[in-house]
Design a protein around this motif. Structure first.
Motif, PDB file in Angstrom:
ATOM      1  N   THR A   6       0.835  -1.199   0.000  1.00 41.36           N
ATOM      2  CA  THR A   6       0.000   0.000   0.000  1.00 41.36           C
ATOM      3  C   THR A   6       0.870   1.250   0.000  1.00 41.36           C
ATOM      4  O   THR A   6       0.585   2.227  -0.706  1.00 41.36           O
ATOM      5  N   GLY A   7       1.925   1.236   0.749  1.00 44.06           N
ATOM      6  CA  GLY A   7       2.834   2.383   0.795  1.00 44.06           C
ATOM      7  C   GLY A   7       3.506   2.628  -0.537  1.00 44.06           C
ATOM      8  O   GLY A   7       3.593   3.769  -1.020  1.00 44.06           O
ATOM      9  N   VAL A   8       3.982   1.560  -1.175  1.00 42.31           N
ATOM     10  CA  VAL A   8       4.621   1.691  -2.492  1.00 42.31           C
ATOM     11  C   VAL A   8       3.598   2.154  -3.520  1.00 42.31           C
ATOM     12  O   VAL A   8       3.866   3.036  -4.336  1.00 42.31           O
ATOM     13  N   ALA A   9       2.403   1.549  -3.501  1.00 45.67           N
ATOM     14  CA  ALA A   9       1.349   1.936  -4.453  1.00 45.67           C
ATOM     15  C   ALA A   9       0.949   3.385  -4.236  1.00 45.67           C
ATOM     16  O   ALA A   9       0.737   4.142  -5.194  1.00 45.67           O
ATOM     17  N   GLY A  10       0.865   3.813  -3.001  1.00 45.77           N
ATOM     18  CA  GLY A  10       0.518   5.207  -2.700  1.00 45.77           C
ATOM     19  C   GLY A  10       1.589   6.156  -3.192  1.00 45.77           C
ATOM     20  O   GLY A  10       1.298   7.223  -3.744  1.00 45.77           O
ATOM     21  N   THR A  11       2.831   5.773  -2.991  1.00 45.51           N
ATOM     22  CA  THR A  11       3.933   6.624  -3.449  1.00 45.51           C
ATOM     23  C   THR A  11       3.938   6.717  -4.968  1.00 45.51           C
ATOM     24  O   THR A  11       4.065   7.811  -5.532  1.00 45.51           O
ATOM     25  N   LEU A  12       3.801   5.570  -5.650  1.00 51.87           N
ATOM     26  CA  LEU A  12       3.773   5.572  -7.116  1.00 51.87           C
ATOM     27  C   LEU A  12       2.531   6.293  -7.643  1.00 51.87           C
ATOM     28  O   LEU A  12       2.599   7.045  -8.615  1.00 51.87           O
ATOM     29  N   GLY A  13       1.379   6.074  -7.010  1.00 53.50           N
ATOM     30  CA  GLY A  13       0.143   6.749  -7.419  1.00 53.50           C
ATOM     31  C   GLY A  13       0.237   8.250  -7.245  1.00 53.50           C
ATOM     32  O   GLY A  13      -0.216   9.027  -8.093  1.00 53.50           O
ATOM     33  N   GLY A  14       0.826   8.666  -6.138  1.00 54.48           N
ATOM     34  CA  GLY A  14       1.006  10.105  -5.895  1.00 54.48           C
ATOM     35  C   GLY A  14       1.893  10.733  -6.959  1.00 54.48           C
ATOM     36  O   GLY A  14       1.615  11.832  -7.456  1.00 54.48           O
ATOM     37  N   ALA A  15       2.959  10.041  -7.302  1.00 52.44           N
ATOM     38  CA  ALA A  15       3.869  10.555  -8.339  1.00 52.44           C
ATOM     39  C   ALA A  15       3.154  10.625  -9.684  1.00 52.44           C
ATOM     40  O   ALA A  15       3.320  11.590 -10.441  1.00 52.44           O
ATOM     41  N   LEU A  16       2.348   9.590  -9.972  1.00 51.23           N
ATOM     42  CA  LEU A  16       1.600   9.568 -11.237  1.00 51.23           C
ATOM     43  C   LEU A  16       0.585  10.708 -11.293  1.00 51.23           C
ATOM     44  O   LEU A  16       0.480  11.404 -12.312  1.00 51.23           O
ATOM     45  N   LEU A  17      -0.138  10.925 -10.219  1.00 47.01           N
ATOM     46  CA  LEU A  17      -1.117  12.013 -10.179  1.00 47.01           C
ATOM     47  C   LEU A  17      -0.435  13.374 -10.288  1.00 47.01           C
ATOM     48  O   LEU A  17      -0.936  14.275 -10.976  1.00 47.01           O
ATOM     49  N   THR A  18       0.691  13.517  -9.636  1.00 47.61           N
ATOM     50  CA  THR A  18       1.437  14.774  -9.718  1.00 47.61           C
ATOM     51  C   THR A  18       1.896  15.013 -11.154  1.00 47.61           C
ATOM     52  O   THR A  18       1.797  16.133 -11.675  1.00 47.61           O
ATOM     53  N   GLN A  19       2.380  13.963 -11.806  1.00 53.19           N
ATOM     54  CA  GLN A  19       2.846  14.080 -13.196  1.00 53.19           C
ATOM     55  C   GLN A  19       1.676  14.439 -14.118  1.00 53.19           C
ATOM     56  O   GLN A  19       1.815  15.303 -14.992  1.00 53.19           O
ATOM     57  N   ARG A  20       0.539  13.790 -13.942  1.00 54.81           N
ATOM     58  CA  ARG A  20      -0.628  14.091 -14.779  1.00 54.81           C
ATOM     59  C   ARG A  20      -1.087  15.532 -14.576  1.00 54.81           C
ATOM     60  O   ARG A  20      -1.457  16.221 -15.525  1.00 54.81           O
ATOM     61  N   GLY A  21      -1.080  15.986 -13.349  1.00 52.82           N
ATOM     62  CA  GLY A  21      -1.448  17.373 -13.060  1.00 52.82           C
ATOM     63  C   GLY A  21      -0.497  18.356 -13.711  1.00 52.82           C
ATOM     64  O   GLY A  21      -0.913  19.375 -14.271  1.00 52.82           O
ATOM     65  N   ALA A  22       0.791  18.039 -13.641  1.00 55.84           N
ATOM     66  CA  ALA A  22       1.792  18.911 -14.279  1.00 55.84           C
ATOM     67  C   ALA A  22       1.615  18.919 -15.795  1.00 55.84           C
ATOM     68  O   ALA A  22       1.746  19.964 -16.439  1.00 55.84           O
ATOM     69  N   ASP A  23       1.320  17.747 -16.373  1.00 55.77           N
ATOM     70  CA  ASP A  23       1.101  17.669 -17.828  1.00 55.77           C
ATOM     71  C   ASP A  23      -0.117  18.494 -18.245  1.00 55.77           C
ATOM     72  O   ASP A  23      -0.089  19.210 -19.245  1.00 55.77           O
ATOM     73  N   ARG A  24      -1.188  18.384 -17.460  1.00 56.03           N
ATOM     74  CA  ARG A  24      -2.388  19.177 -17.756  1.00 56.03           C
ATOM     75  C   ARG A  24      -2.106  20.673 -17.667  1.00 56.03           C
ATOM     76  O   ARG A  24      -2.535  21.452 -18.510  1.00 56.03           O
ATOM     77  N   ALA A  25      -1.395  21.081 -16.656  1.00 57.26           N
ATOM     78  CA  ALA A  25      -1.047  22.501 -16.502  1.00 57.26           C
ATOM     79  C   ALA A  25      -0.190  22.968 -17.666  1.00 57.26           C
ATOM     80  O   ALA A  25      -0.383  24.065 -18.189  1.00 57.26           O
ATOM     81  N   LYS A  26       0.750  22.120 -18.088  1.00 55.40           N
ATOM     82  CA  LYS A  26       1.628  22.480 -19.218  1.00 55.40           C
ATOM     83  C   LYS A  26       0.803  22.598 -20.511  1.00 55.40           C
ATOM     84  O   LYS A  26       0.998  23.528 -21.292  1.00 55.40           O
ATOM     85  N   ARG A  27      -0.136  21.683 -20.734  1.00 57.68           N
ATOM     86  CA  ARG A  27      -0.998  21.756 -21.924  1.00 57.68           C
ATOM     87  C   ARG A  27      -1.849  23.017 -21.907  1.00 57.68           C
ATOM     88  O   ARG A  27      -2.015  23.681 -22.922  1.00 57.68           O
ATOM     89  N   ARG A  28      -2.406  23.366 -20.738  1.00 56.75           N
ATOM     90  CA  ARG A  28      -3.188  24.602 -20.631  1.00 56.75           C
ATOM     91  C   ARG A  28      -2.321  25.821 -20.910  1.00 56.75           C
ATOM     92  O   ARG A  28      -2.734  26.748 -21.593  1.00 56.75           O
ATOM     93  N   GLU A  29      -1.115  25.806 -20.386  1.00 58.72           N
ATOM     94  CA  GLU A  29      -0.196  26.926 -20.614  1.00 58.72           C
ATOM     95  C   GLU A  29       0.162  27.047 -22.096  1.00 58.72           C
ATOM     96  O   GLU A  29       0.155  28.149 -22.649  1.00 58.72           O
TER      97      GLU A  29
END
Length: 145
Positions: A6-29
């Motif tokens: 659960t800890g590893v999945a949470g860490t990987l999921g958090g990184a994935l969500l952060t990356q997706r958010g950054a990608d969306r922000a970059k596309r909007r920009e």
């Protein structure tokens, strides 16, 4: 083990969500930057078209005036007729371009100028061809340019 997974999945999921958010922000920009650039390009295209239309309308009006002076002094030569025709063609092409670019707020007042130039050109050509209307003479009243 479950806590570790659960800890590893949470860490990987958090990184994935952060990356997706950054990608969306970059596309909007990028989209916003592109929209701003398109607006600038569109404004520059309109400005260029308007100034060229104004210049070509003035040159056409000047060519009409010169042609009248030539007709008053002598019969127009082929180069005189050609110069007037080229000026008219240049203006007509610019007017067609403006109709494709300009909003109605610009086209409406410019339409009056176009109609006047067209009307005066018709008068000049009828006089040149010796087929004027009863109220059209070289010394008579022309539509004001």
């Amino acid at each position: 083990m479950l806590i570790a997974v659960t800890g590893v999945a949470g860490t990987l999921g958090g990184a994935l969500l952060t990356q997706r958010g950054a990608d969306r922000a970059k596309r909007r920009e990028l989209a916003m930057t592109q929209a701003i650039q398109e607006a600038r390009d569109n404004r520059e295209l309109r400005r260029s078209c308007y100034s060229e239309l104004h210049r070509d309308a003035r040159q056409f009006a000047t060519a009409l005036s010169r042609h009248l002076y030539v007709m008053r002094d002598r019969a127009p030569a082929d180069e005189d007729i050609r110069a007037l025709g080229e000026s008219k063609d240049t203006y007509r092409n610019r007017w067609s371009e403006a109709l494709m670019i300009a909003p109605n707020a610009v086209v409406a007042p410019a339409q009056e100028v176009n109609e006047t130039l067209t009307r005066v050109h018709g008068q000049v050509k009828r006089l040149e061809q010796g087929n004027p209307r009863p109220d059209e003479t070289l010394r008579g009243r022309f539509v004001s340019l």
